[in-house]
Design a protein around this motif. Structure first.
Motif, PDB file in Angstrom:
ATOM      1  N   HIS A   1     -27.491 -14.876  -2.925  1.00 10.85           N
ATOM      2  CA  HIS A   1     -26.421 -14.106  -2.167  1.00 10.85           C
ATOM      3  C   HIS A   1     -26.941 -12.814  -1.627  1.00 10.85           C
ATOM      4  CE1 HIS A   1     -22.357 -12.934  -1.349  1.00 10.85           C
ATOM      5  NE2 HIS A   1     -22.641 -11.679  -2.272  1.00 10.85           N
ATOM      6  N   SER A   2     -27.585 -13.002  -0.191  1.00 13.57           N
ATOM      7  CA  SER A   2     -28.026 -11.750   0.289  1.00 13.57           C
ATOM      8  C   SER A   2     -27.142 -11.567   1.555  1.00 13.57           C
ATOM      9  CB  SER A   2     -29.534 -12.029   0.620  1.00 13.57           C
ATOM     10  OG  SER A   2     -30.022 -10.673   1.228  1.00 13.57           O
ATOM     11  N   PHE A   3     -26.497 -12.511   2.021  1.00 15.21           N
ATOM     12  CA  PHE A   3     -25.572 -12.200   3.211  1.00 15.21           C
ATOM     13  C   PHE A   3     -24.156 -11.947   2.635  1.00 15.21           C
ATOM     14  CE2 PHE A   3     -28.647 -14.922   5.457  1.00 15.21           C
ATOM     15  CZ  PHE A   3     -29.466 -14.138   5.762  1.00 15.21           C
ATOM     16  N   ASP A   4     -23.467 -11.160   3.247  1.00 13.11           N
ATOM     17  CA  ASP A   4     -22.060 -10.878   2.943  1.00 13.11           C
ATOM     18  C   ASP A   4     -21.050 -12.113   2.528  1.00 13.11           C
ATOM     19  OD1 ASP A   4     -22.789  -8.212   3.033  1.00 13.11           O
ATOM     20  OD2 ASP A   4     -21.728  -7.880   4.724  1.00 13.11           O
ATOM     21  N   THR A   5     -21.247 -13.070   3.386  1.00 17.04           N
ATOM     22  CA  THR A   5     -20.079 -14.099   3.175  1.00 17.04           C
ATOM     23  C   THR A   5     -20.802 -15.580   2.753  1.00 17.04           C
ATOM     24  OG1 THR A   5     -20.246 -14.640   5.362  1.00 17.04           O
ATOM     25  CG2 THR A   5     -18.588 -12.888   4.906  1.00 17.04           C
ATOM     26  N   SER A   6     -21.937 -15.544   2.082  1.00 14.68           N
ATOM     27  CA  SER A   6     -22.568 -16.679   1.777  1.00 14.68           C
ATOM     28  C   SER A   6     -23.387 -16.792   0.500  1.00 14.68           C
ATOM     29  CB  SER A   6     -23.151 -17.372   2.912  1.00 14.68           C
ATOM     30  OG  SER A   6     -24.317 -16.623   3.236  1.00 14.68           O
ATOM     31  N   TYR A   7     -23.312 -17.989  -0.166  1.00 16.34           N
ATOM     32  CA  TYR A   7     -24.136 -18.039  -1.062  1.00 16.34           C
ATOM     33  C   TYR A   7     -25.106 -19.286  -1.073  1.00 16.34           C
ATOM     34  CZ  TYR A   7     -21.588 -14.986  -4.524  1.00 16.34           C
ATOM     35  OH  TYR A   7     -21.063 -13.947  -5.154  1.00 16.34           O
ATOM     36  N   ILE A   8     -26.109 -19.597  -1.466  1.00 16.72           N
ATOM     37  CA  ILE A   8     -26.886 -20.731  -1.738  1.00 16.72           C
ATOM     38  C   ILE A   8     -27.097 -20.831  -3.386  1.00 16.72           C
ATOM     39  CG2 ILE A   8     -29.134 -22.166  -1.502  1.00 16.72           C
ATOM     40  CD1 ILE A   8     -29.378 -20.508   1.047  1.00 16.72           C
ATOM     41  N   VAL A   9     -26.738 -22.131  -3.813  1.00 17.27           N
ATOM     42  CA  VAL A   9     -26.813 -22.200  -5.362  1.00 17.27           C
ATOM     43  C   VAL A   9     -27.536 -23.596  -5.476  1.00 17.27           C
ATOM     44  CG1 VAL A   9     -24.625 -21.119  -5.819  1.00 17.27           C
ATOM     45  CG2 VAL A   9     -24.657 -23.585  -5.379  1.00 17.27           C
ATOM     46  N   SER A  10     -28.112 -23.654  -6.798  1.00 14.60           N
ATOM     47  CA  SER A  10     -28.802 -24.782  -7.322  1.00 14.60           C
ATOM     48  C   SER A  10     -27.895 -25.411  -8.197  1.00 14.60           C
ATOM     49  CB  SER A  10     -30.238 -24.506  -7.921  1.00 14.60           C
ATOM     50  OG  SER A  10     -30.772 -25.756  -8.356  1.00 14.60           O
TER      51      SER A  10
ATOM     52  N   GLY B   1     -19.962 -20.917   1.991  1.00 14.77           N
ATOM     53  CA  GLY B   1     -19.827 -20.107   2.848  1.00 14.77           C
ATOM     54  C   GLY B   1     -18.450 -19.595   2.828  1.00 14.77           C
ATOM     55  N   TYR B   2     -17.818 -18.412   3.173  1.00 12.56           N
ATOM     56  CA  TYR B   2     -16.524 -18.145   2.942  1.00 12.56           C
ATOM     57  C   TYR B   2     -15.960 -17.051   4.018  1.00 12.56           C
ATOM     58  CZ  TYR B   2     -18.496 -14.302   0.304  1.00 12.56           C
ATOM     59  OH  TYR B   2     -19.172 -13.183  -0.249  1.00 12.56           O
ATOM     60  N   ASP B   3     -14.815 -17.229   4.212  1.00 15.29           N
ATOM     61  CA  ASP B   3     -14.253 -16.333   5.340  1.00 15.29           C
ATOM     62  C   ASP B   3     -14.320 -14.719   4.688  1.00 15.29           C
ATOM     63  OD1 ASP B   3     -12.680 -14.916   7.086  1.00 15.29           O
ATOM     64  OD2 ASP B   3     -11.605 -16.738   7.631  1.00 15.29           O
ATOM     65  N   SER B   4     -14.235 -13.937   5.383  1.00 11.36           N
ATOM     66  CA  SER B   4     -14.485 -12.465   4.992  1.00 11.36           C
ATOM     67  C   SER B   4     -13.021 -12.100   4.667  1.00 11.36           C
ATOM     68  CB  SER B   4     -14.983 -11.662   6.131  1.00 11.36           C
ATOM     69  OG  SER B   4     -14.287 -11.803   7.445  1.00 11.36           O
ATOM     70  N   ARG B   5     -11.958 -12.759   4.897  1.00 12.99           N
ATOM     71  CA  ARG B   5     -10.510 -12.476   4.497  1.00 12.99           C
ATOM     72  C   ARG B   5     -10.540 -12.611   3.123  1.00 12.99           C
ATOM     73  NH1 ARG B   5      -7.493 -16.601   8.400  1.00 12.99           N
ATOM     74  NH2 ARG B   5      -9.284 -17.966   7.542  1.00 12.99           N
ATOM     75  N   LEU B   6     -11.338 -13.256   2.496  1.00 13.29           N
ATOM     76  CA  LEU B   6     -11.290 -13.473   0.781  1.00 13.29           C
ATOM     77  C   LEU B   6     -11.615 -12.102   0.480  1.00 13.29           C
ATOM     78  CD1 LEU B   6     -10.888 -15.411  -1.237  1.00 13.29           C
ATOM     79  CD2 LEU B   6     -13.405 -16.096  -1.084  1.00 13.29           C
ATOM     80  N   LEU B   7     -10.425 -11.581  -0.009  1.00 16.64           N
ATOM     81  CA  LEU B   7     -10.779  -9.939  -0.446  1.00 16.64           C
ATOM     82  C   LEU B   7     -10.256  -9.555  -1.915  1.00 16.64           C
ATOM     83  CD1 LEU B   7     -10.340  -8.092   2.896  1.00 16.64           C
ATOM     84  CD2 LEU B   7     -12.335  -8.600   1.871  1.00 16.64           C
ATOM     85  N   GLY B   8     -10.478  -8.542  -2.355  1.00 11.99           N
ATOM     86  CA  GLY B   8      -9.557  -8.067  -3.548  1.00 11.99           C
ATOM     87  C   GLY B   8      -9.960  -8.839  -4.761  1.00 11.99           C
ATOM     88  N   ASP B   9      -8.828  -9.233  -5.473  1.00  4.01           N
ATOM     89  CA  ASP B   9      -8.613  -9.903  -6.597  1.00  4.01           C
ATOM     90  C   ASP B   9      -9.239 -11.398  -6.438  1.00  4.01           C
ATOM     91  OD1 ASP B   9      -7.762  -7.825  -8.073  1.00  4.01           O
ATOM     92  OD2 ASP B   9      -5.612  -8.523  -7.851  1.00  4.01           O
TER      93      ASP B   9
END
Length: 91
Positions: free
Chosen positions: A32-41, A6-14
Protein backbone atom coordinates in the motif's frame (compact mmCIF):
# COMPACT_ATOMS: atom_id res chain seq x y z
CA UNK A 1 -2.61 -14.74 -6.75
CA UNK A 2 -2.09 -11.01 -6.65
CA UNK A 3 -5.19 -8.87 -6.37
CA UNK A 4 -5.33 -5.14 -7.06
CA UNK A 5 -7.77 -3.16 -4.90
CA UNK A 6 -8.35 0.42 -6.01
CA UNK A 7 -10.77 2.72 -4.24
CA UNK A 8 -12.22 6.17 -4.75
CA UNK A 9 -10.78 8.95 -2.62
CA UNK A 10 -14.32 9.70 -1.38
CA UNK A 11 -13.88 6.73 0.97
CA UNK A 12 -13.00 8.79 4.05
CA UNK A 13 -13.33 8.79 7.82
CA UNK A 14 -15.00 5.84 9.51
CA UNK A 15 -15.66 4.04 6.23
CA UNK A 16 -11.99 4.18 5.26
CA UNK A 17 -10.95 3.04 8.75
CA UNK A 18 -13.24 0.00 8.41
CA UNK A 19 -12.04 -0.65 4.84
CA UNK A 20 -8.39 -0.53 5.98
CA UNK A 21 -9.15 -2.74 9.00
CA UNK A 22 -10.70 -5.41 6.75
CA UNK A 23 -7.65 -5.36 4.48
CA UNK A 24 -5.16 -5.37 7.36
CA UNK A 25 -6.90 -8.30 9.08
CA UNK A 26 -7.37 -10.44 5.98
CA UNK A 27 -4.31 -9.73 3.87
CA UNK A 28 -1.05 -9.75 5.84
CA UNK A 29 0.93 -9.92 2.59
CA UNK A 30 0.03 -6.57 1.01
CA UNK A 31 1.50 -3.45 -0.59
CA UNK A 32 0.00 0.00 0.00
CA UNK A 33 2.29 2.72 -1.26
CA UNK A 34 -0.18 4.74 -3.34
CA UNK A 35 -2.95 6.63 -1.58
CA UNK A 36 -5.91 4.85 -3.16
CA UNK A 37 -4.79 1.30 -3.89
CA UNK A 38 -3.51 -1.96 -2.46
CA UNK A 39 -1.96 -5.05 -3.97
CA UNK A 40 -2.60 -8.14 -1.86
CA UNK A 41 -1.67 -11.80 -2.05
CA UNK A 42 -4.55 -14.20 -1.46
CA UNK A 43 -6.19 -17.46 -2.45
CA UNK A 44 -9.57 -15.69 -2.54
CA UNK A 45 -11.27 -14.87 -5.84
CA UNK A 46 -11.90 -11.26 -6.88
CA UNK A 47 -15.58 -11.82 -6.06
CA UNK A 48 -14.71 -13.03 -2.54
CA UNK A 49 -12.38 -10.07 -1.98
CA UNK A 50 -15.03 -7.62 -3.19
CA UNK A 51 -17.65 -9.23 -0.93
CA UNK A 52 -15.27 -9.03 2.02
CA UNK A 53 -14.95 -5.26 1.49
CA UNK A 54 -18.66 -4.55 1.04
CA UNK A 55 -19.47 -3.88 4.74
CA UNK A 56 -17.14 -0.84 4.66
CA UNK A 57 -18.76 0.68 1.55
CA UNK A 58 -21.88 2.63 0.75
CA UNK A 59 -23.63 3.36 -2.54
CA UNK A 60 -21.48 6.46 -3.19
CA UNK A 61 -18.18 4.55 -3.03
CA UNK A 62 -16.27 3.08 -5.98
CA UNK A 63 -13.92 0.11 -5.68
CA UNK A 64 -12.09 -1.94 -8.31
CA UNK A 65 -10.89 -5.47 -7.48
CA UNK A 66 -8.84 -7.14 -10.23
CA UNK A 67 -6.48 -10.10 -10.55
CA UNK A 68 -2.96 -9.14 -11.59
CA UNK A 69 -0.50 -11.09 -13.70
CA UNK A 70 3.08 -11.90 -12.78
CA UNK A 71 4.80 -9.10 -14.65
CA UNK A 72 4.88 -5.50 -13.56
CA UNK A 73 6.76 -2.30 -14.34
CA UNK A 74 6.95 0.97 -12.46
CA UNK A 75 8.53 4.39 -12.58
CA UNK A 76 9.81 6.26 -9.55
CA UNK A 77 9.39 3.38 -7.11
CA UNK A 78 11.94 3.15 -4.32
CA UNK A 79 14.10 0.06 -3.97
CA UNK A 80 12.10 -0.81 -0.84
CA UNK A 81 8.83 -0.72 -2.80
CA UNK A 82 10.28 -2.71 -5.70
CA UNK A 83 11.47 -5.37 -3.23
CA UNK A 84 8.07 -5.45 -1.53
CA UNK A 85 6.30 -5.90 -4.87
CA UNK A 86 8.72 -8.65 -5.86
CA UNK A 87 8.10 -10.34 -2.51
CA UNK A 88 4.31 -10.50 -2.76
CA UNK A 89 3.51 -14.12 -3.56
CA UNK A 90 2.11 -15.20 -6.91
CA UNK A 91 0.12 -17.96 -5.18
Amino acid sequence: MRIFIGYDSRLLGDRFAEFKKIIDQNFPNRWHSFDTSYIVSTDLSVLQVRDLLLPALNTNDSVLVAELGKEWLGIGLSEKNRNLLDGINYA
